[in-house]
Design a protein around this motif. Sequence first.
Motif, PDB file in Angstrom:
ATOM      1  N   ARG A 139      10.820   7.971  -2.106  1.00 58.97           N
ATOM      2  CA  ARG A 139      10.527   7.035  -3.198  1.00 58.97           C
ATOM      3  C   ARG A 139       9.639   7.668  -4.271  1.00 58.97           C
ATOM      4  O   ARG A 139       9.824   7.416  -5.454  1.00 58.97           O
ATOM      5  N   ARG A 140       8.687   8.500  -3.883  1.00 65.26           N
ATOM      6  CA  ARG A 140       7.796   9.078  -4.901  1.00 65.26           C
ATOM      7  C   ARG A 140       8.584   9.907  -5.910  1.00 65.26           C
ATOM      8  O   ARG A 140       8.232   9.963  -7.088  1.00 65.26           O
ATOM      9  N   PHE A 141       9.681  10.549  -5.491  1.00 65.31           N
ATOM     10  CA  PHE A 141      10.501  11.304  -6.430  1.00 65.31           C
ATOM     11  C   PHE A 141      11.262  10.355  -7.361  1.00 65.31           C
ATOM     12  O   PHE A 141      11.494  10.675  -8.523  1.00 65.31           O
ATOM     13  N   CYS A 142      11.645   9.190  -6.827  1.00 69.41           N
ATOM     14  CA  CYS A 142      12.295   8.191  -7.683  1.00 69.41           C
ATOM     15  C   CYS A 142      11.314   7.672  -8.726  1.00 69.41           C
ATOM     16  O   CYS A 142      11.676   7.457  -9.885  1.00 69.41           O
ATOM     17  N   ILE A 143      10.040   7.494  -8.332  1.00 71.37           N
ATOM     18  CA  ILE A 143       9.014   7.052  -9.285  1.00 71.37           C
ATOM     19  C   ILE A 143       8.747   8.153 -10.309  1.00 71.37           C
ATOM     20  O   ILE A 143       8.589   7.878 -11.501  1.00 71.37           O
ATOM     21  N   GLU A 144       8.719   9.402  -9.856  1.00 70.85           N
ATOM     22  CA  GLU A 144       8.603  10.516 -10.809  1.00 70.85           C
ATOM     23  C   GLU A 144       9.730  10.468 -11.824  1.00 70.85           C
ATOM     24  O   GLU A 144       9.558  10.837 -12.990  1.00 70.85           O
ATOM     25  N   GLY A 145      10.891  10.008 -11.385  1.00 68.47           N
ATOM     26  CA  GLY A 145      12.040   9.900 -12.282  1.00 68.47           C
ATOM     27  C   GLY A 145      11.750   9.034 -13.497  1.00 68.47           C
ATOM     28  O   GLY A 145      12.231   9.317 -14.598  1.00 68.47           O
ATOM     29  N   GLN A 177       0.823  -1.210   0.000  1.00 72.31           N
ATOM     30  CA  GLN A 177       0.000   0.000   0.000  1.00 72.31           C
ATOM     31  C   GLN A 177       0.857   1.261   0.000  1.00 72.31           C
ATOM     32  O   GLN A 177       0.510   2.250  -0.651  1.00 72.31           O
ATOM     33  N   ALA A 178       1.977   1.223   0.708  1.00 71.59           N
ATOM     34  CA  ALA A 178       2.884   2.377   0.735  1.00 71.59           C
ATOM     35  C   ALA A 178       3.453   2.644  -0.663  1.00 71.59           C
ATOM     36  O   ALA A 178       3.565   3.798  -1.090  1.00 71.59           O
ATOM     37  N   PHE A 179       3.809   1.574  -1.388  1.00 67.28           N
ATOM     38  CA  PHE A 179       4.325   1.765  -2.735  1.00 67.28           C
ATOM     39  C   PHE A 179       3.251   2.378  -3.635  1.00 67.28           C
ATOM     40  O   PHE A 179       3.520   3.320  -4.381  1.00 67.28           O
ATOM     41  N   VAL A 180       2.035   1.842  -3.563  1.00 65.62           N
ATOM     42  CA  VAL A 180       0.943   2.352  -4.400  1.00 65.62           C
ATOM     43  C   VAL A 180       0.670   3.820  -4.075  1.00 65.62           C
ATOM     44  O   VAL A 180       0.451   4.638  -4.976  1.00 65.62           O
ATOM     45  N   THR A 181       0.715   4.184  -2.797  1.00 67.84           N
ATOM     46  CA  THR A 181       0.519   5.582  -2.393  1.00 67.84           C
ATOM     47  C   THR A 181       1.591   6.471  -3.011  1.00 67.84           C
ATOM     48  O   THR A 181       1.293   7.534  -3.561  1.00 67.84           O
ATOM     49  N   ASP A 182       2.853   6.031  -2.948  1.00 70.98           N
ATOM     50  CA  ASP A 182       3.936   6.811  -3.551  1.00 70.98           C
ATOM     51  C   ASP A 182       3.782   6.898  -5.068  1.00 70.98           C
ATOM     52  O   ASP A 182       4.071   7.934  -5.671  1.00 70.98           O
ATOM     53  N   CYS A 183       3.325   5.818  -5.675  1.00 68.79           N
ATOM     54  CA  CYS A 183       3.104   5.820  -7.121  1.00 68.79           C
ATOM     55  C   CYS A 183       2.031   6.850  -7.488  1.00 68.79           C
ATOM     56  O   CYS A 183       2.197   7.623  -8.435  1.00 68.79           O
ATOM     57  N   ARG A 184       0.967   6.897  -6.710  1.00 67.76           N
ATOM     58  CA  ARG A 184      -0.094   7.875  -6.963  1.00 67.76           C
ATOM     59  C   ARG A 184       0.399   9.303  -6.738  1.00 67.76           C
ATOM     60  O   ARG A 184       0.048  10.209  -7.490  1.00 67.76           O
ATOM     61  N   ARG A 185       1.218   9.486  -5.711  1.00 69.56           N
ATOM     62  CA  ARG A 185       1.757  10.827  -5.439  1.00 69.56           C
ATOM     63  C   ARG A 185       2.681  11.268  -6.567  1.00 69.56           C
ATOM     64  O   ARG A 185       2.798  12.471  -6.844  1.00 69.56           O
ATOM     65  N   ALA A 186       3.345  10.316  -7.213  1.00 72.05           N
ATOM     66  CA  ALA A 186       4.241  10.646  -8.326  1.00 72.05           C
ATOM     67  C   ALA A 186       3.472  11.092  -9.563  1.00 72.05           C
ATOM     68  O   ALA A 186       4.061  11.659 -10.490  1.00 72.05           O
ATOM     69  N   ASP A 187       2.168  10.881  -9.570  1.00 72.17           N
ATOM     70  CA  ASP A 187       1.353  11.288 -10.722  1.00 72.17           C
ATOM     71  C   ASP A 187       1.382  12.789 -10.975  1.00 72.17           C
ATOM     72  O   ASP A 187       0.979  13.230 -12.044  1.00 72.17           O
ATOM     73  N   VAL A 188       1.884  13.587 -10.021  1.00 71.68           N
ATOM     74  CA  VAL A 188       1.981  15.036 -10.261  1.00 71.68           C
ATOM     75  C   VAL A 188       2.884  15.338 -11.450  1.00 71.68           C
ATOM     76  O   VAL A 188       2.753  16.378 -12.078  1.00 71.68           O
ATOM     77  N   ALA A 189       3.781  14.415 -11.753  1.00 73.37           N
ATOM     78  CA  ALA A 189       4.690  14.594 -12.892  1.00 73.37           C
ATOM     79  C   ALA A 189       4.177  13.863 -14.124  1.00 73.37           C
ATOM     80  O   ALA A 189       4.915  13.667 -15.080  1.00 73.37           O
ATOM     81  N   GLN A 190       2.913  13.494 -14.121  1.00 72.67           N
ATOM     82  CA  GLN A 190       2.358  12.593 -15.115  1.00 72.67           C
ATOM     83  C   GLN A 190       1.724  13.305 -16.306  1.00 72.67           C
ATOM     84  O   GLN A 190       0.590  13.744 -16.211  1.00 72.67           O
ATOM     85  N   PRO A 191       2.406  13.389 -17.415  1.00 79.08           N
ATOM     86  CA  PRO A 191       1.771  13.910 -18.616  1.00 79.08           C
ATOM     87  C   PRO A 191       1.187  12.777 -19.469  1.00 79.08           C
ATOM     88  O   PRO A 191       0.603  13.005 -20.490  1.00 79.08           O
ATOM     89  N   LEU A 192       1.383  11.540 -19.018  1.00 77.16           N
ATOM     90  CA  LEU A 192       0.965  10.373 -19.788  1.00 77.16           C
ATOM     91  C   LEU A 192      -0.511  10.069 -19.547  1.00 77.16           C
ATOM     92  O   LEU A 192      -1.065  10.442 -18.504  1.00 77.16           O
ATOM     93  N   PRO A 193      -1.175   9.395 -20.463  1.00 78.40           N
ATOM     94  CA  PRO A 193      -2.613   9.160 -20.337  1.00 78.40           C
ATOM     95  C   PRO A 193      -3.004   8.139 -19.266  1.00 78.40           C
ATOM     96  O   PRO A 193      -4.167   8.044 -18.914  1.00 78.40           O
TER      97      PRO A 193
END
Length: 197
Positions: free
Chosen positions: A140-146, A57-73
């Motif tokens: 981690r969310r910044f790494c996912i944004e990467g 759940q923590a990973f999924v939360t970080d993945c969702r938080r990384a969506d701020v950098a998400q230009p993808l559909p």
Amino acid sequence: MAASAREIKAPELVESCEDAPDTKRCEKEEAKYERCAESGFAGNRCRDSKALDRDQQAFVTDCRRADVAQPLPTPCAKITERVANAYRYCRFVGRSTLWCDRSARYAACIYRGGGKICGDAAPVYRACQTRSVNGAKIPRRFCIEGDIQYQRCRHAYSVGSRDMCRPATAVYIDCRPGAGVHVCEKVRDDYAKTHYP
């Protein structure tokens, strides 16, 4: 540049026990997890399953938080179940938390539409997990944004961009703990323009 023998590759993606190298072990762990989930992870016998659920759940939360950098559909919010499955089944086959973190990152990248670029981004994510900025571990969310930024860089600078986009993405990631997405994208772009072959 040819890939070296030591270059970091993307982990395998296990999304069900049918995909697992050790099906019996996976099925046993899956059944235990499901029993524990039904009981609300109560009791000492469910301690490991409770920890796995928390980590997933923590990973999924970080993945969702990384969506701020998400230009993808396809933002992480649309692929939550697939990302969670990748993490959970990786753990069911006995991989470490760190390994499964990388596997879930790879799944998120693939399901966002990253394709082959997702394997090329593996070294960026792995390096991010070990670096710090101003003495603090990079969240981690910044790494996912990467991952997202690496994809954007590769699409913007296609020819010869693989090697240039790795450090450009690292510049973005290092910027993020102290600045917003748009500021750090500009820093990434400035680096890329300066170093583009």
